[in-house]
Enzyme design. Structure first.
Site, PDB file in Angstrom:
ATOM      1  N   TYR A 197       3.351 -11.257  31.362  1.00 43.70           N
ATOM      2  CA  TYR A 197       3.614 -10.790  32.727  1.00 43.70           C
ATOM      3  C   TYR A 197       2.805  -9.536  33.036  1.00 43.70           C
ATOM      4  O   TYR A 197       2.187  -9.419  34.107  1.00 43.70           O
ATOM      5  CB  TYR A 197       5.110 -10.516  32.878  1.00 43.70           C
ATOM      6  CG  TYR A 197       5.551 -10.157  34.274  1.00 43.70           C
ATOM      7  CD1 TYR A 197       5.680 -11.141  35.258  1.00 43.70           C
ATOM      8  CD2 TYR A 197       5.847  -8.843  34.616  1.00 43.70           C
ATOM      9  CE1 TYR A 197       6.100 -10.825  36.539  1.00 43.70           C
ATOM     10  CE2 TYR A 197       6.273  -8.520  35.895  1.00 43.70           C
ATOM     11  CZ  TYR A 197       6.401  -9.510  36.852  1.00 43.70           C
ATOM     12  OH  TYR A 197       6.812  -9.183  38.127  1.00 43.70           O
ATOM     13  N   LYS A 238      -0.073  -9.146  35.969  1.00 42.64           N
ATOM     14  CA  LYS A 238       0.069  -8.196  37.068  1.00 42.64           C
ATOM     15  C   LYS A 238      -0.996  -7.098  37.021  1.00 42.64           C
ATOM     16  O   LYS A 238      -1.425  -6.595  38.075  1.00 42.64           O
ATOM     17  CB  LYS A 238       1.474  -7.589  37.056  1.00 42.64           C
ATOM     18  CG  LYS A 238       2.575  -8.605  37.369  1.00 42.64           C
ATOM     19  CD  LYS A 238       2.383  -9.264  38.717  1.00 42.64           C
ATOM     20  CE  LYS A 238       3.541 -10.149  39.126  1.00 42.64           C
ATOM     21  NZ  LYS A 238       3.383 -10.754  40.463  1.00 42.64           N
TER      22      LYS A 238
END
Length: 248
Positions: free
Chosen positions: A156, A160
């Site tokens: 993640y 991002k």
């Protein structure tokens, strides 16, 4: 200057629920024609029902942002329906949290494909139309995890962080065509995605937030409204953190 979006067409990916849904409703409340899009048919149907009940101007189109043919078809449908597209919110995202040593390649690929490749595919598909118009706003939803990292979220965090780098690069490429590209980096926002955290984990998160509360979807939507408005016409390539002071 009143913040209104009459005659504007706004695409929000991942708008079936959570932050994306709130962003979509916030634009619709201010007069925009909103394109709801989600890969989850049930979430999209629920959002569609709410928009119908509130008499919003909208179009609901299913799309898996990891699939280039679906993304291209989505943009073609929007442009053929409205003849223009003004604001694009790349919000679609997922998590597959686990420690690196336990992470399967499938969990890595799923997160990177949705959170980063999806932003690339949508932005690439809309860029031709926005360049032609010489007008447009692209807003990518990143995360403070892409700035500081987090245990159990290497996939993640990488996705991002990639969105942030992508945002800055595309902002440079499209600036001469009057298209701005910015990112929002939410912190701990109370959504269905964070609801699964146990109470101890939530308490630890709150101790790291100077404002001593979790954010909500509207906090993020408010920044999206600002960045999409004329108030932000001279802002591009920026990452705005919505985190209660969590990351300074």
């Amino acid at each position: 200057m009143e913040m209104t979006f009459l005659d504007k067409v706004v695409l929000v990916t991942g708008s079936g629920r959570g932050i994306g849904r709130t962003i979509a409703e916030s634009f619709a409340e201010r007069g925009a024609s909103v394109v709801l899009s989600d890969y989850n048919s049930e979430s999209l149907a629920n959002a569609k029902q709410v928009f119908q009940e509130k008499n919003y101007r909208f179009l609901a189109l299913p799309c898996d942002v990891t699939q280039e043919d679906q993304v291209n078809r989505l943009i073609e449908q929007i442009v053929s329906t409205y003849d223009h597209l003004d604001i694009v919110i790349n919000n679609a995202g997922i998590t597959r949290d686990t420690l690196l040593m336990r992470m399967k390649t499938e969990q890595w690929d799923a997160v990177i494909n949705t959170n980063l490749k999806g932003v690339f595919l949508v932005t690439k598909a809309v860029s031709k139309q926005l360049i032609k118009q010489r007008l447009g706003k692209i807003i990518n939803v990143s995360s403070v995890i892409g700035i500081i990292g987090n245990t159990g979220q290497s996939n993640y965090a990488a996705s991002k962080a990639g969105v942030i780098g992508f945002t800055k690069s595309v902002a440079r490429e499209l600036a001469s065509r009057n298209v701005t590209v910015n990112a929002i980096a939410p912190g701990y926002i109370a959504t269905e995605m964070t609801h699964v955290l146990d109470e101890k984990a939530k308490e630890v998160l709150l101790t790291a937030i100077p404002l001593k509360r979790a954010g909500n979807s509207q906090d993020v939507a408010n920044v999206a409204l600002f960045l999409a408005s004329p108030f932000a016409d001279y802002i591009t390539g920026q990452v705005i953190r919505v985190d209660g002071g969590m990351v300074m």
